[in-house]
Write a protein that holds these residues in place. Structure first.
Motif: not given
Length: 451
Positions: A161-177
């Motif tokens: 069982t594999e996760v099909v990954k996708s970040a299409e249209g994702a907001p980037n709230i990872l940015d920062g320090t």
């Protein structure tokens, strides 16, 4: 046992291939082309609404001629998913969408029955008639009697069982320090309500140093990782690793937000990391939702911005004085307990730090000491960090099947024996073995990677 399996499940991805980023016509960075090893035949891809994710089911049965069932080896008689009894297919599919699943066929009291093995379902409740009707065992004794009475057992199907990954249209709230250290412990976060408890618990007090890391992400897909090793005498050793990064997966469901992101480091490493948050990355993220972790906290700025150093996320050169130093990759093809080909990479640097990868995915960082060396035999102590911690790490206990946090934990490093041979190009590590169908074990041989 089931709970342990669930806690330790992680998504196993493809073999690691380094690649330089490619400039596109718009002046940005395109995702580097990373060839993936693919095994088996696709059964289908399915969206699971309650988990808000898409899963791919792969038939990997052809990788094996015999596998381990319960405690003995049985032959493989490959039957595709579509050739299973129609009344059983939906049940098998439901199991596989929970986790990788094994389908066995056997005779019991003169009748054909099927036993499904999956880490998220109890084996005692997973025996079925060809009609799809479940066979009920009232007691564990009845189930054990069933196992003693079955005959002609063979494996029909192994589903990965594999996760099909996708970040299409994702907001980037990872940015920062973001900063992580060995002091701010986050525990009791398993309930899914975001009410984690932050304590100050020093990690590995016996080591002569501690480590802080700062990750900085920009919206343009660039960033850096700054590693600060602080010795007990106050001296600091700094490493500075710029990278390009891409979001490779995004999930948001019931207050949980998570990313996978791929970092291509300037020094050569390519690593896919995980970040999970219950507060939309406003204050904190964890590598995984485990009972205890030392997470990453959001900062207004990098407290070590004035300190620079050489990069460390590349391939360590061979070291005559310390043969363990290097990058080592090995493959596990176990036929008992878990199935599928899994690639692991260990990196031991000359400064006493390193990390472990599963495929190209980050598993944990560690510090290590070489305690003894005799010929090709090496005695190590590993101090893992930037990961989740479990019962054996001294942070929590499980008595009556409930979680209990240890109020004054004393985490310690773990002893590990290693063996380096073949002119320093082969490595074996204690506890790292492949299990054959008869449950016998052979060491995984990790090969040195030079480029």
């Amino acid at each position: 046992m089931k709970k342990t399996l669930i806690l330790f499940m992680f998504c196993l991805t493809a073999l690691l291939f380094g690649c330089e980023p490619i400039e596109n016509n718009n002046g940005g960075k395109e995702m580097p082309i990373l060839p993936e090893e693919s095994y088996g035949v696709e059964i289908g891809t399915f969206y699971v609404e309650n988990r808000n994710m898409t899963l791919r089911l792969m038939d990997i049965t052809s990788l094996y001629q015999e596998v381990g069932y319960i405690r003995w080896a049985v032959p493989v008689n490959h039957v595709s998913f579509q050739n299973l009894p129609e009344t059983l297919r939906e049940t098998v599919k439901a199991y596989a969408l929970g986790s990788s699943t094994q389908v066995y066929q056997m005779k019991w009291h003169g009748e054909t029955v099927y036993h499904l093995i999956c880490s998220v379902y109890d084996e005692i409740r997973s025996v079925y008639k060809p009609s799809g009707e479940r066979i009920v065992f009232s007691t564990m004794g009845e189930y054990l009697q069933f196992l003693m009475e079955v005959s002609d057992v063979n494996c029909l199907l192994l589903i990965s069982t594999e996760v099909v990954k996708s970040a299409e249209g994702a907001p980037n709230i990872l940015d920062g320090t973001w900063q992580s250290d060995w002091l701010h412990l986050h525990h009791d976060i398993g309930g899914g309500n975001g009410s984690g408890i932050d304590d100050q618990v020093e990690l590995y007090a016996e080591l002569p140093f501690s480590i802080s890391e700062v990750s900085h992400f920009k919206q343009d897909g660039t960033g850096y990782l700054r590693t600060v090793k602080t010795l007990k005498n106050g001296k600091k050793e700094i490493a500075y690793d710029p990278f390009n990064y891409w979001l490779t997966n995004y999930q948001s469901n019931d207050g949980f937000t998570g990313y996978d992101y791929l970092c291509v480091f300037a020094a050569g490493d390519t690593i896919e990391f995980t970040a999970r948050s219950w507060d939309d990355f406003n204050k904190v993220f964890d590598r995984a939702f485990t009972f205890v972790t030392y997470p990453w906290y959001k900062q207004k700025s990098d407290p070590f911005s004035s300190k620079n150093g050489d990069p460390k996320y590349g391939i360590p050169e061979k070291d005559k004085k310390s043969p363990i130093v290097g990058r080592w990759t090995g493959v596990d093809k176990s036929a008992a307990g878990s199935f599928g080909i899994k690639s692991f990479t260990w990196v031991f640097r000359g400064d006493g730090t390193g990390y472990l990868l599963s495929g190209r995915h980050f598993f944990y960082s560690f510090a290590y000491t070489v305690d003894d060396k005799s010929g090709s035999d090496i005695q190590l102590t590993l101090y893992k960090y930037d990961t989740g911690f479990y019962i054996e790490d001294g942070f929590w206990t499980e008595g009556d099947m409930t979680y209990s946090y240890v109020q004054q934990p004393t985490p310690k490093g773990k002893k590990m024996k290693a063996k380096v041979y073949d002119d320093g190009n082969c490595l074996e590590l204690q506890g790292w073995t492949s299990r054959a169908a008869d449950f016998s074990t052979t060491p995984i041989v990790f090969q040195r990677v030079n480029k």
